[in-house]
Design an enzyme around this catalytic site. Structure first.
Site, PDB file in Angstrom:
ATOM      1  N   ARG A 155       0.739  -1.159  -0.084  1.00 43.23           N
ATOM      2  CA  ARG A 155       0.003   0.202   0.087  1.00 43.23           C
ATOM      3  C   ARG A 155       0.894   1.224  -0.203  1.00 43.23           C
ATOM      4  NH1 ARG A 155      -5.549  -1.684   2.564  1.00 43.23           N
ATOM      5  NH2 ARG A 155      -5.696  -3.570   1.732  1.00 43.23           N
TER       6      ARG A 155
ATOM      7  N   SER B 194     -11.117  -5.802   7.793  1.00 47.84           N
ATOM      8  CA  SER B 194     -12.567  -5.410   7.234  1.00 47.84           C
ATOM      9  C   SER B 194     -13.109  -6.650   6.523  1.00 47.84           C
ATOM     10  CB  SER B 194     -12.121  -4.315   6.089  1.00 47.84           C
ATOM     11  OG  SER B 194     -12.111  -3.028   7.077  1.00 47.84           O
TER      12      SER B 194
ATOM     13  N   ARG C  17      -1.465  -5.385  12.545  1.00 53.01           N
ATOM     14  CA  ARG C  17      -2.216  -4.617  13.684  1.00 53.01           C
ATOM     15  C   ARG C  17      -2.789  -5.691  14.706  1.00 53.01           C
ATOM     16  NH1 ARG C  17      -5.519  -0.725  10.748  1.00 53.01           N
ATOM     17  NH2 ARG C  17      -3.917   0.671   9.471  1.00 53.01           N
TER      18      ARG C  17
ATOM     19  N   GLU D  51       0.958   4.201   1.184  1.00 48.96           N
ATOM     20  CA  GLU D  51       0.399   4.976   2.257  1.00 48.96           C
ATOM     21  C   GLU D  51       1.316   6.110   2.149  1.00 48.96           C
ATOM     22  OE1 GLU D  51      -2.418   4.408   3.834  1.00 48.96           O
ATOM     23  OE2 GLU D  51      -2.713   2.139   3.762  1.00 48.96           O
TER      24      GLU D  51
ATOM     25  N   GLU E 255      -8.181  -0.450  13.830  1.00 49.09           N
ATOM     26  CA  GLU E 255      -8.936  -1.467  12.910  1.00 49.09           C
ATOM     27  C   GLU E 255      -8.262  -2.575  12.630  1.00 49.09           C
ATOM     28  OE1 GLU E 255     -10.528   0.136   9.116  1.00 49.09           O
ATOM     29  OE2 GLU E 255      -9.893  -1.663   8.233  1.00 49.09           O
TER      30      GLU E 255
ATOM     31  N   ARG F  85       0.209   3.250  12.692  1.00 44.02           N
ATOM     32  CA  ARG F  85      -0.676   2.064  12.448  1.00 44.02           C
ATOM     33  C   ARG F  85      -0.422   1.503  10.751  1.00 44.02           C
ATOM     34  NH1 ARG F  85      -4.696   5.826  12.657  1.00 44.02           N
ATOM     35  NH2 ARG F  85      -6.318   5.296  11.088  1.00 44.02           N
ATOM     36  N   HIS F  86       0.259   2.406   9.980  1.00 44.94           N
ATOM     37  CA  HIS F  86       0.389   2.085   8.473  1.00 44.94           C
ATOM     38  C   HIS F  86       1.542   1.810   7.944  1.00 44.94           C
ATOM     39  CE1 HIS F  86      -3.595   4.396   8.784  1.00 44.94           C
ATOM     40  NE2 HIS F  86      -4.002   3.352   7.848  1.00 44.94           N
TER      41      HIS F  86
HETATM   42  P1  ATP Z   1      -7.329   1.847   7.507  1.00 49.72           P
HETATM   43  O1  ATP Z   1      -8.635   2.369   7.426  1.00 49.72           O
HETATM   44  O2  ATP Z   1      -6.757   1.359   9.150  1.00 49.72           O
HETATM   45  O3  ATP Z   1      -6.080   2.713   6.680  1.00 49.72           O
HETATM   46  P2  ATP Z   1      -8.018   0.290   5.388  1.00 49.72           P
HETATM   47  O4  ATP Z   1      -9.515   0.034   5.659  1.00 49.72           O
HETATM   48  O5  ATP Z   1      -7.470   0.948   4.662  1.00 49.72           O
HETATM   49  O6  ATP Z   1      -7.181   0.475   6.655  1.00 49.72           O
HETATM   50  P3  ATP Z   1      -8.610  -2.541   4.430  1.00 49.72           P
HETATM   51  O7  ATP Z   1      -8.308  -2.296   3.109  1.00 49.72           O
HETATM   52  O8  ATP Z   1      -9.701  -2.533   4.990  1.00 49.72           O
HETATM   53  O9  ATP Z   1      -7.467  -1.303   5.226  1.00 49.72           O
HETATM   54  O10 ATP Z   1      -7.513  -3.850   4.794  1.00 49.72           O
HETATM   55  C1  ATP Z   1      -7.914  -4.896   5.786  1.00 49.72           C
HETATM   56  C2  ATP Z   1      -6.780  -4.770   6.922  1.00 49.72           C
HETATM   57  O11 ATP Z   1      -5.546  -4.705   6.686  1.00 49.72           O
HETATM   58  C3  ATP Z   1      -6.971  -3.491   7.868  1.00 49.72           C
HETATM   59  O12 ATP Z   1      -8.310  -3.665   8.760  1.00 49.72           O
HETATM   60  C4  ATP Z   1      -5.740  -3.203   8.688  1.00 49.72           C
HETATM   61  O13 ATP Z   1      -5.668  -4.410   9.671  1.00 49.72           O
HETATM   62  C5  ATP Z   1      -4.863  -3.765   7.565  1.00 49.72           C
HETATM   63  N1  ATP Z   1      -4.064  -2.639   7.053  1.00 49.72           N
HETATM   64  C6  ATP Z   1      -4.611  -1.963   5.895  1.00 49.72           C
HETATM   65  N2  ATP Z   1      -3.893  -1.148   5.401  1.00 49.72           N
HETATM   66  C7  ATP Z   1      -2.734  -1.225   6.380  1.00 49.72           C
HETATM   67  C8  ATP Z   1      -1.579  -0.606   6.312  1.00 49.72           C
HETATM   68  N3  ATP Z   1      -1.135   0.599   5.377  1.00 49.72           N
HETATM   69  N4  ATP Z   1      -0.470  -1.035   7.329  1.00 49.72           N
HETATM   70  C9  ATP Z   1      -1.196  -1.954   8.292  1.00 49.72           C
HETATM   71  N5  ATP Z   1      -2.084  -2.394   8.144  1.00 49.72           N
HETATM   72  C10 ATP Z   1      -2.906  -2.184   7.251  1.00 49.72           C
HETATM   73 MG    MG Z   2     -10.561  -1.260   6.193  1.00 48.29          MG
END
Ligand code: ATP
Ligand code: MG
Length: 417
Positions: A199, A343, A391, A201, A340, A207-208
């Site tokens: 990702r 999802s 996470r 980010e 989180e 947390r990312h």
């Molecule tokens: P967030 O809202 O916390 O950025 P997201 O909704 O974009 O997460 P999802 O696409 O739902 O992320 O990904 C499923 C799971 O993967 C998330 O619930 C989280 O536990 C984890 N996750 C997602 N993006 C990241 C990241 N950049 N770093 C660490 N963990 C992540």
């Molecule tokens: Mg999510």
């Protein structure tokens, strides 16, 4: 093993010279033992002892002796010590834990940092967590799959993709196995994958990360309620196993882990907005729940819980809208305090609806041709979720920063080691 001859291989963790008597604490992957060089030992042994420094790799041959004063009630009296490989002295990282070292510095020298009791404890818990998860999926008759990480088009659209030069074309690193795992339910019904996703980010948060290991699952003939039940049982098992098997590690982390009571609470998105509003945080229906609001929720709810029935427009195109109210989707986030963890949701399994949702999201259905056509070939209703393993580890071990939960984290600024 009193009186047994042994040969031990490992690292010098401590050396202590009390004059006539000298001690080494030798460490290997299973633990530590005291090596005691008594006054009656040879001059050669004393000379080798003088050359030793922290993290040297050594071989010790000697005899086991029960000694109540020794750390584990046992020590080894060496007849021979060989230095297999010297480490530099001083080491670039203070390992005793007596001085507080910034996380960034620790990560710069990660291999050394991982030898500290703290980091070691975190990844031993991680190992138990992974074993438990795999066993749980096996017991529940899931098939482990691996989907491609080099892909031609975005899974969910968005800007979080890393482009890669793929021969004479552009490709991307997969941000999720979503579309492939959905397709695979039409073959194996129940699949899971534990693999990295990427990702891009931009934001720098605790947390990312830009590379994470995701636990993805998808099951045919199930809906989001089934998946929430599954997640709850899975998490409950992880808590149980970690509590049963990792007491020493939890102690190192000063974490008093309790197994949260099941069933975990399931709030709808609208209910969460109400809880927040009653606590002075206003969020407009349809908007995402931002970090500030999440922090507030974390103060109010300490146990794991679900937020379900999110606005359809806030979720990706493949999430199924509710039949009774299409503004709301059959979706959920699994939360632990403010964090989180996962999802998931019921997915759309009808082709026409899927195409409409892709268009509504402002994307071109043609880019998803390879995916959409599989919906003509017998696609079962299905549901699933993605759990961010780092996470989950953060939540279990009580870490403040996700970087501590990953061996070699990758973020906006860190690409080494
Ligand atoms: P967030 O809202 O916390 O950025 P997201 O909704 O974009 O997460 P999802 O696409 O739902 O992320 O990904 C499923 C799971 O993967 C998330 O619930 C989280 O536990 C984890 N996750 C997602 N993006 C990241 C990241 N950049 N770093 C660490 N963990 C992540
Ligand atoms: Mg999510």
């Amino acid at each position: 093993m009193e009186g047994c001859k042994v040969k031990l291989l490992g690292w010098v963790e401590v050396k202590r010279d009390l004059g006539k008597i000298k001690f080494i604490i030798l460490r290997d992957y299973k633990g530590k033992i005291q090596i005691t060089i008594p006054p009656t030992s040879s001059v050669e042994l004393a000379e080798i002892f003088n050359k030793l420094s922290r993290e040297d790799v050594i071989a010790v041959s000697g005899v086991v002796k029960n000694t109540p004063q020794a750390p584990n009630g046992v020590e080894v009296i060496p007849s021979e010590i060989n230095i297999i490989n010297k480490a530099v002295s001083p080491l670039p990282l203070e390992l005793t834990g007596k001085v507080k070292v910034e996380l960034d510095t620790r990560l710069d020298y990660r291999i050394l940092d991982l030898r500290t009791a703290r980091a070691n404890a975190i990844f031993r818990i991680n190992n138990v967590m992974l074993i438990t998860i795999r066993n749980f999926f096996i017991e529940n008759d899931f098939i482990e799959v691996h989907t491609p990480k080099i892909i031609a088009s975005a899974t969910e659209g968005g800007t979080e993709l890393f482009p890669v030069a793929y021969f004479d074309r552009e490709a991307f690193l997969a941000q999720s196995p979503q579309l492939y795992k959905e397709q695979l339910t039409s073959v194996f019904e129940k699949v899971y994958e534990i693999a990295p996703v990427f990702r891009a980010e931009e934001s720098n948060t605790t947390r990312h990360l830009s590379e994470i290991v995701m636990l993805d699952m998808e099951a045919a003939f199930q809906d989001y309620n089934d998946i929430m039940n599954f997640c709850e049982s899975l998490l409950d098992r992880v808590f149980k196993e970690v509590i049963d098997r990792c007491q020493n590690e939890l102690e190192v982390l000063k974490k008093n882990l309790q197994r949260p009571k099941t069933p975990y609470k399931r709030y709808s998105y609208s209910e969460v907005l109400e809880i927040l509003s009653n606590n002075g945080v206003e969020i407009k229906w349809g908007d995402d729940i931002d970090t500030l609001a999440l922090r507030k929720l974390g103060e109010l709810i300490k146990e794991p819980y679900f937020i379900k029935d999110w606005p359809t427009k806030s979720k990706p195109f493949y999430i199924s809208p509710r039949v009774d109210n299409p503004e709301v989707s059959e979706s959920f986030d699994l939360m632990y305090g403010w964090l989180e963890i996962a999802s998931g949701g019921t997915r759309i399994h009808k082709k026409e609806l899927l195409i409409n949702r892709i268009k509504e999201k402002g994307m071109r259905p043609e880019s998803f041709d390879f995916h959409i056509k599989t919906f003509d070939w017998g696609m079962p209703p299905h549901a699933g979720c993605g759990i961010g393993l780092a996470r989950l580890l953060m939540a279990i071990t009580g870490l403040d920063n996700i970087r501590e939960a990953v061996l070699f984290p990758r973020d906006r600024y860190r690409l080494t080691p």
